[in-house]
Design a protein around this motif. Structure first.
Motif, short mmCIF file in Angstrom:
data_model
loop_
_atom_site.label_atom_id
_atom_site.label_comp_id
_atom_site.label_asym_id
_atom_site.label_seq_id
_atom_site.Cartn_x
_atom_site.Cartn_y
_atom_site.Cartn_z
N VAL A 291 30.10 33.88 49.32
CA VAL A 291 30.77 32.59 49.17
C VAL A 291 31.49 32.62 47.84
N THR A 292 32.79 32.38 47.89
CA THR A 292 33.60 32.42 46.68
C THR A 292 33.91 31.01 46.20
N ALA A 293 34.35 30.90 44.98
CA ALA A 293 34.71 29.58 44.44
C ALA A 293 35.79 29.76 43.39
N SER A 294 36.70 28.80 43.34
CA SER A 294 37.74 28.81 42.32
C SER A 294 37.11 28.56 40.96
N ASN A 295 37.86 28.82 39.90
CA ASN A 295 37.32 28.63 38.55
C ASN A 295 36.80 27.22 38.33
N SER A 296 37.47 26.23 38.93
CA SER A 296 37.09 24.83 38.75
C SER A 296 36.05 24.38 39.77
N PHE A 297 35.67 25.28 40.69
CA PHE A 297 34.76 24.95 41.78
C PHE A 297 35.32 23.82 42.67
N GLU B 189 31.42 35.94 30.33
CA GLU B 189 31.54 34.89 31.34
C GLU B 189 30.37 34.96 32.29
N THR B 190 30.48 34.27 33.41
CA THR B 190 29.29 34.00 34.20
C THR B 190 28.96 35.08 35.21
N PHE B 191 27.70 35.50 35.20
CA PHE B 191 27.12 36.21 36.33
C PHE B 191 26.39 35.13 37.15
N SER B 192 26.87 34.84 38.37
CA SER B 192 26.33 33.68 39.07
C SER B 192 25.21 33.98 40.04
N ASP B 193 25.08 35.23 40.50
CA ASP B 193 24.06 35.50 41.53
C ASP B 193 23.79 37.00 41.60
N ILE B 194 22.53 37.35 41.86
CA ILE B 194 22.18 38.71 42.28
C ILE B 194 21.32 38.63 43.53
N GLU B 195 21.47 39.59 44.42
CA GLU B 195 20.58 39.77 45.56
C GLU B 195 20.42 41.27 45.77
N LEU C 208 25.85 42.01 42.56
CA LEU C 208 26.05 41.07 41.44
C LEU C 208 27.36 40.32 41.65
N CYS C 209 27.32 39.00 41.58
CA CYS C 209 28.54 38.18 41.59
C CYS C 209 28.98 37.98 40.15
N ASP C 210 30.05 38.67 39.78
CA ASP C 210 30.58 38.66 38.41
C ASP C 210 31.82 37.77 38.39
N ARG C 211 31.72 36.63 37.67
CA ARG C 211 32.82 35.67 37.64
C ARG C 211 33.67 35.81 36.37
N SER C 212 33.68 36.99 35.79
CA SER C 212 34.53 37.22 34.61
C SER C 212 35.99 37.00 34.97
N PHE C 213 36.71 36.34 34.09
CA PHE C 213 38.13 36.09 34.35
C PHE C 213 38.87 35.94 33.03
N THR C 214 38.95 37.05 32.30
CA THR C 214 39.72 37.04 31.07
C THR C 214 40.71 38.20 31.14
N ALA C 215 41.61 38.24 30.18
CA ALA C 215 42.63 39.29 30.18
C ALA C 215 41.97 40.65 30.26
N PRO D 43 35.02 46.24 40.30
CA PRO D 43 34.49 45.11 41.07
C PRO D 43 35.22 44.97 42.41
N ILE D 44 34.45 44.66 43.47
CA ILE D 44 35.06 44.45 44.78
C ILE D 44 35.79 43.11 44.77
N ASP D 45 37.07 43.14 45.12
CA ASP D 45 37.92 41.94 45.11
C ASP D 45 37.54 41.05 46.29
#
Ligand code: CA
Ligand code: CA
Ligand code: CA
Ligand code: CA
Length: 443
Positions: free
Chosen positions: A101-107, A386-392, A401-408, A429-431
């Motif tokens: 499940v994906t989410a935009s930066n602003s959720f 930035e945020t690591f939001s989930d591991i399974e 690992l869901c890696d939500r890094s989003f910087t240059a 990271p898998i896109d």
């Protein structure tokens, strides 16, 4: 405590749930359940083969197939894999794909991306989701909990592009956060902003007529603000366990004291016991409460106070036979920050997501030899500002690992690690389109 009821339907469903249990801590080939595959596991497998006992985690893939029996051949494969430190599948490992499940930066919005476990090929799905949405697999069925603001439960057809089968409202002010399917016509939904644990009928279909069939009032177990902050659940031998966070809504959701585990008889829908936890704020981005059937333990993570106290909390174990806490698996002090998620691989090894004072997120591995001697961090696998939001973790030993890094220069995605070697298996990271938020495995 009362003895457990035993009826064949419950046992059959229990086996079904075990086969799909998202939180079950089990690695293929790990005969002694310590979270590592060693030569001693091969020896145990040989003993199991001689004794003709069957354990799906020891019926390992040979030539890509399992054969329904544990033989000396399985023991040999486990020995070879133990010596070469590689991943392998087994009859327990039913999952073939990851639903992200994906989410935009602003959720504000999100979507679904499927990743094939064998190839790690990612395909974005047409389904558009609410931003604050988490997935669950229960009884082999795929659900979305559309949480705060949306207040509904959705079932998806994972075999038809994750099309919506039903999307049923629970009502304003509910905030559904977990679902456990008990039978074809009964499921529990924990409601974070309510005092009532909802009972629903997941067979009603798209009309949603008669979806909510009842509820269990938990106001008596609440803190002073009247809401108990019920969170994750698990069904074990006919008992539903549900964690209450007991946070103060008048003080930015600060813990009011240690959390409580409530036990409900799923046959009578009555509370039959409570267990006072050691730590406050039982919470984690787990898919339900983590249950290890072989160690008869529930593992419950608690970050304690967020931000202001980085060393309180930790992961504790509760014995599902005695219903007693058996101590910390690892403490927040050892983890060095607020724990937001964890997985156990066996009864004495696990991985956690930890955020420190600078909001730096780390994926760490920990060992815990016994529950009475809290464990230690053994490795840091990944870090981000930035945020690591989930591991399974899958039974094959692949940690997602869901890696939500989003910087240059640093764009996140799904990253995969081996729990055998702690090495990252993905070269990039898998896109997943929008950044990944939560992941579950399914057949
Ligand atoms: Ca082992
Ligand atoms: Ca076999
Ligand atoms: Ca409260
Ligand atoms: Ca998780």
């Amino acid at each position: 405590m009362m003895p457990k009821r035993a009826n064949s339907a419950a046992i059959g469903l229990g086996l079904l749930l075990f086969a799909f249990a998202p939180s079950a801590a089990a690695l293929c080939g790990d005969a002694d359940n310590d979270g590592a595959v060693r030569a001693t596991d091969a020896l145990r497998t040989l003993i199991a083969a001689v004794g003709s006992s069957y354990d799906p985690r020891l019926d390992v893939e040979r030539g890509g197939l399992t054969d329904g029996v544990v033989t000396a051949g399985d023991a040999l494969v486990i020995l070879q894999q133990a010596l070469t430190d590689t991943l392998f599948g087994c009859a327990l490992s039913a999952a073939t794909r990851a639903m992200v499940v994906t989410a935009s930066n602003s959720f504000a919005s999100g979507g679904i991306t499927e990743i094939a476990l064998a190839t790690r090929n990612a395909v974005q799905q047409p389904n558009v989701t609410a931003g604050d949405t988490v997935p669950r697999i229960s009884a082999g069925r795929a659900f979305l909990l559309n949480r705060f603001g949306a207040n509904n439960v959705e079932e998806l057809d994972a075999d038809r592009n994750y099309a919506t089968l039903f999307q049923c409202a629970l009502g304003a002010g509910t905030d559904p956060v977990d679902i456990v399917v008990v039978s074809a016509t009964k499921a529990y939904v924990s409601q974070y902003d309510s005092t009532v644990l909802a009972i629903v009928d997941p067979s009603v279909g798209p009309s949603c007529n008669g979806f909510v069939t009842g509820g269990i009032e938990l106001a008596a177990y609440a803190d002073a603000d009247g809401i108990p902050e019920m969170d994750q659940m698990v069904l074990v031998d006919g008992s539903l366990y549900i964690a209450l966070q007991l946070l103060d809504r008048t003080a930015f959701f600060a813990p009011t004291g240690p959390g409580v585990l409530v036990e409900i008889d799923s046959g009578t829908d009555t509370v039959i016991g409570t267990t006072a936890l050691e730590f406050s704020n039982p919470f984690g981005e787990t898919k339900g409460l983590a249950h290890d059937s072989r160690a008869h333990s529930l593992y419950i993570s608690s970050p304690g106070r967020f931000f202001s106290d980085l060393s309180d909390g930790g992961i504790e174990a509760v014995d599902t036979i005695t219903r007693a806490p058996v101590g910390a698996v690892i403490t927040g002090g050892e983890l060095g920050g607020d724990l937001t998620d964890f997985v156990m691989v066996g009864s004495s090894r696990g991985y956690g997501l930890v955020a420190d004072a600078q909001s730096r997120h780390r994926l760490v591995a920990f060992d815990s030899a016994t529950a009475t001697a809290p464990g230690t961090v053994t490795a840091t696998l990944a870090e981000s500002d930035e945020t690591f939001s989930d591991i399974e973790v899958s039974e094959r030993g692949e940690l997602y690992l869901c890696d939500r890094s989003f910087t240059a220069g640093v764009i996140g995605g799904v990253r995969v690690f081996s729990v055998r070697s702690n090495e990252e298996l993905t070269t990039a990271p898998i896109d997943t389109g929008l950044l990944p938020f939560n992941v579950v495995f399914l057949k």
